[in-house]
Design an enzyme around this catalytic site. Structure first.
Site, mmCIF file in Angstrom:
data_model
loop_
_atom_site.group_PDB
_atom_site.id
_atom_site.type_symbol
_atom_site.label_atom_id
_atom_site.label_comp_id
_atom_site.label_asym_id
_atom_site.label_seq_id
_atom_site.Cartn_x
_atom_site.Cartn_y
_atom_site.Cartn_z
ATOM 1 N N ASP A 98 0.849 -1.309 -0.059
ATOM 2 C CA ASP A 98 0.069 -0.137 0.042
ATOM 3 C C ASP A 98 0.911 1.233 0.054
ATOM 4 O O ASP A 98 0.543 2.297 -0.859
ATOM 5 C CB ASP A 98 -0.964 0.033 1.085
ATOM 6 C CG ASP A 98 -2.188 -0.990 1.220
ATOM 7 O OD1 ASP A 98 -2.656 -1.217 0.223
ATOM 8 O OD2 ASP A 98 -2.335 -1.509 2.266
ATOM 9 N N SER A 154 -10.645 -1.279 -1.703
ATOM 10 C CA SER A 154 -9.092 -0.929 -1.339
ATOM 11 C C SER A 154 -8.062 -1.519 -2.010
ATOM 12 O O SER A 154 -7.933 -1.231 -3.398
ATOM 13 C CB SER A 154 -9.099 -1.240 0.339
ATOM 14 O OG SER A 154 -8.313 -0.432 1.090
ATOM 15 N N ASP A 215 -14.881 8.600 2.486
ATOM 16 C CA ASP A 215 -13.579 7.760 2.395
ATOM 17 C C ASP A 215 -12.349 8.361 2.038
ATOM 18 O O ASP A 215 -12.327 9.065 0.984
ATOM 19 C CB ASP A 215 -14.124 6.627 1.260
ATOM 20 C CG ASP A 215 -13.105 5.563 1.123
ATOM 21 O OD1 ASP A 215 -12.203 5.691 1.947
ATOM 22 O OD2 ASP A 215 -13.498 4.443 0.594
ATOM 23 N N HIS A 268 -14.342 4.237 4.675
ATOM 24 C CA HIS A 268 -13.621 3.214 3.837
ATOM 25 C C HIS A 268 -14.015 2.058 4.380
ATOM 26 O O HIS A 268 -14.182 1.078 3.437
ATOM 27 C CB HIS A 268 -12.202 3.558 4.086
ATOM 28 C CG HIS A 268 -11.290 2.630 3.160
ATOM 29 N ND1 HIS A 268 -11.435 2.488 1.619
ATOM 30 C CD2 HIS A 268 -10.456 1.736 3.411
ATOM 31 C CE1 HIS A 268 -10.598 1.730 1.250
ATOM 32 N NE2 HIS A 268 -10.031 1.346 2.119
#
Length: 281
Positions: A98, A154, A215, A268
């Protein structure tokens, strides 16, 4: 965590000037139900596909131990589609992906001229590419009239975007549904996706980029680091419903991204009332 109501959203958009012209409130119940179905699958991927719709047949697992990328190949004989779903961030290994914001050439898709994608997610993609392409080919050969659908939330959303891009070079009938997707690549990648998935109009798009309230993940990586979003944005505000879903086709910062959310927040982890991996729906 502050929640954004439909009334607040209308006030906000009413002050957005020119951006308002590219935002409309309300979608059909059929499309809304479709988005909820894909969100259900994406959120269930955090818990070994718990409580997925009864029409869906669970197939082969996608997994790489080094990157901890998890996914599945599914099939729905009712809707005649082969579904690839990716789990979102579920480990420290995923978190390392990420946070690798280095833009990297999308070398596995040379047709995508000047395309660069999120460095961490590209590492994730190449770690499972052979598995994904082999499993999709098997299913597509067995069910040649089925559409190919890719989805995720995500990290899983960006994995879905890279996968759909790759599959679109081989197959004509690829559809993409993402939830809380980070920016997955540069403007060249976003433009390629918009062309490949007919994003010029909500009536033709095959790339549904769903966002929720404020989000914060769709604001990452920052646009000033060379990143851009693709797809038609479907922005869900609370209380969630077809009427409280906005279609955003203009500047990417007019809807969810304009709310100023940063990082992982309540908006989120929860989409259409379903929290990642909770399996309470």
């Amino acid at each position: 965590m502050k929640q954004f109501s439909a009334k607040y959203a209308l006030i906000l958009l009413a002050t957005a000037g020119q951006a308002l012209a590219a935002s409309t409130q309300g979608i059909s119940e059929d499309l809304y139900n479709r988005l909820v179905e894909m969100a259900t699958i994406s959120q269930a991927a955090y818990a070994d596909l718990c409580n997925i719709p009864s029409t869906i047949i669970k197939g082969e697992k996608i997994y790489n131990a080094q990157t901890d990328i998890n996914g599945w190949i599914l099939r729905d004989d009712t809707s005649k589609e082969i579904i690839t779903v990716f789990r979102g961030t579920g480990s420290d290994t995923n978190l390392q992906l990420d946070t690798n914001y280095t833009l990297t050439p999308f070398d596995t898709l040379p047709q995508c001229n000047d395309c660069e994608v999120h460095g961490g997610y590209y590492i994730g993609w190449i770690s499972v590419q052979d598995q994904v392409e082999s499993l999709v080919k098997q299913q597509a050969s067995q069910y040649p009239d089925y559409a190919l659908t890719v989805t995720g939330h995500s990290l899983g959303a960006s994995m879905a975007a890279l996968t759909a891009a790759q599959l679109s070079a081989t197959y004509d009938n690829v559809r993409l549904y993402t939830f809380g997707e980070p920016r997955s690549g540069n403007q060249a990648f976003a433009s390629y996706m918009n062309d490949a998935f007919q994003v010029s109009s909500p009536e033709t798009t095959q790339y549904f980029r769903v966002t929720h309230s404020n989000d914060g993940i769709p604001n990452l990586p920052p646009a000033d680091e060379g990143y851009a979003h693709g797809g038609v944005e479907y922005w869900s505000v609370d209380p969630y419903s077809a009427q409280n879903t906005f279609v955003c086709t203009g500047d990417e910062v007019q809807c969810c991204e304009a709310q100023g959310g940063q990082g992982v927040n309540d908006a989120h982890t929860t989409y259409f009332g379903m929290t990642s991996g909770a399996c309470t729906w």
